[in-house]
Scaffold this active site. Structure first.
Site, short mmCIF file in Angstrom:
data_model
loop_
_atom_site.label_atom_id
_atom_site.label_comp_id
_atom_site.label_asym_id
_atom_site.label_seq_id
_atom_site.Cartn_x
_atom_site.Cartn_y
_atom_site.Cartn_z
N ASP A 1 28.17 43.67 32.19
CA ASP A 1 28.84 44.87 32.72
C ASP A 1 30.19 45.11 32.04
OD1 ASP A 1 29.69 42.52 34.23
OD2 ASP A 1 30.76 43.88 35.56
N ASP B 1 37.90 40.55 34.73
CA ASP B 1 37.46 39.97 36.00
C ASP B 1 38.27 38.72 36.37
OD1 ASP B 1 35.54 41.95 36.11
OD2 ASP B 1 33.83 40.61 35.88
N HIS C 1 37.11 46.16 38.24
CA HIS C 1 36.24 46.54 39.36
C HIS C 1 37.03 47.10 40.53
CE1 HIS C 1 32.43 44.74 37.95
NE2 HIS C 1 33.19 43.81 37.39
FE FE Z 1 32.48 42.31 35.92
ZN ZN Z 2 32.43 39.27 34.79
#
Ligand code: FE
Ligand code: ZN
Length: 255
Positions: free
Chosen positions: A60, A133, A171
């Site tokens: 992603d 992340d 995110h």
């Molecule tokens: Fe991610």
């Molecule tokens: Zn990740």
């Protein structure tokens, strides 16, 4: 001159950040999850694409690497550690490197934990941290590859960045994160204010990031593993921060 930064919503909850150095017109996109939304935004802005900056190898985050490289001939930048895992990578960076987008300089910082090769890009003059992340608003990445000790050390590097640093994470996990944060840190007044703000923003379908590091340092339990209230929740003391952090991460994994 500061970078111009655009947010592109991708997949379910990914934020892809598109930036342009005003002095030179050079552009870069961070962790392109999908091709079409990035292509459409570039067309709308009438921008070309010079670089892809990857923070780590998860699909992603690198999903559109090859398609964008095909379409724009852009240069793909990522961690030397992850040469074998980042599709299309041609430019390798590592901890302490200064990488330039035109006249805008980024410091590359190693932040292992979520993956062992995870890096972040800090554009100091623009007060912009692209942290993938590793750090989320009031949360942090799951430990897929690294240890709690590694992730805690990585987060400590990020919390020491200047208060006015804006955190551009990958995110929109904030609403779930704030529920957990309130659970472990219920008497934190600043956290309750941020929770109200997040509720209002999400009701209107608005993003909760970027967010100031100063706010994160006061509200993110994962940055506060060495604080008295968080340690006390787990019956520990602030001097066992790694254990507190590990306990926090484990509790959140099943929250
Ligand atoms: Fe991610
Ligand atoms: Zn990740």
């Amino acid at each position: 001159m500061p970078l111009k930064i655009n947010r592109i919503n991708c997949l379910r909850d990914n934020y892809v950040w598109l930036m342009r150095d005003s002095a030179t017109g050079q552009t870069a996109v961070v962790d392109p999850a999908e091709f079409e939304p990035v292509r459409a935004r570039l067309a709308q802005l009438d921008w070309k694409l010079d670089y892809i900056l990857n923070t780590h190898h998860h699909s992603d985050h690198v999903g559109a690497n090859l398609q964008l490289q095909d379409a724009y001939g852009c240069t793909i930048v990522g961690a030397r550690h992850d040469i074998a895992r980042i599709p299309g990578i041609v430019q390798y960076v590592e901890d302490g490197d200064r990488w330039h987008l035109g006249e805008s300089a980024a410091l590359v910082v190693d932040t292992p934990g979520h993956t062992v090769g995870h890096i972040v890009y800090w554009f100091e003059a623009s007060n912009a941290l692209f942290c993938g992340d590793t750090l989320f608003s009031m949360g942090c990445g799951r430990l897929f590859e690294g240890s709690a000790q590694q992730m805690w050390a990585s987060l400590k590097k990020l919390r020491d960045l200047p208060d006015q640093t804006q955190v551009y994470c990958a995110h929109e996990y904030t609403q779930a994160n704030v529920r957990f944060a309130l659970h472990v840190d219920p008497s934190n007044k600043r956290l309750r204010e941020r929770a109200d703000e997040v509720g209002r923003l999400r009701e209107q379908g608005l993003p909760t990031v970027p967010i100031l590091m100063e706010v994160e340092n006061k509200t993110n339990p994962f940055l506060r593993a060495d604080s008295v209230p968080i340690a006390r929740y787990f019956g520990m003391t602030p001097d066992s921060a790694v254990d507190v952090f590990a306990a926090l991460r484990a509790l959140k994994d099943n929250f």
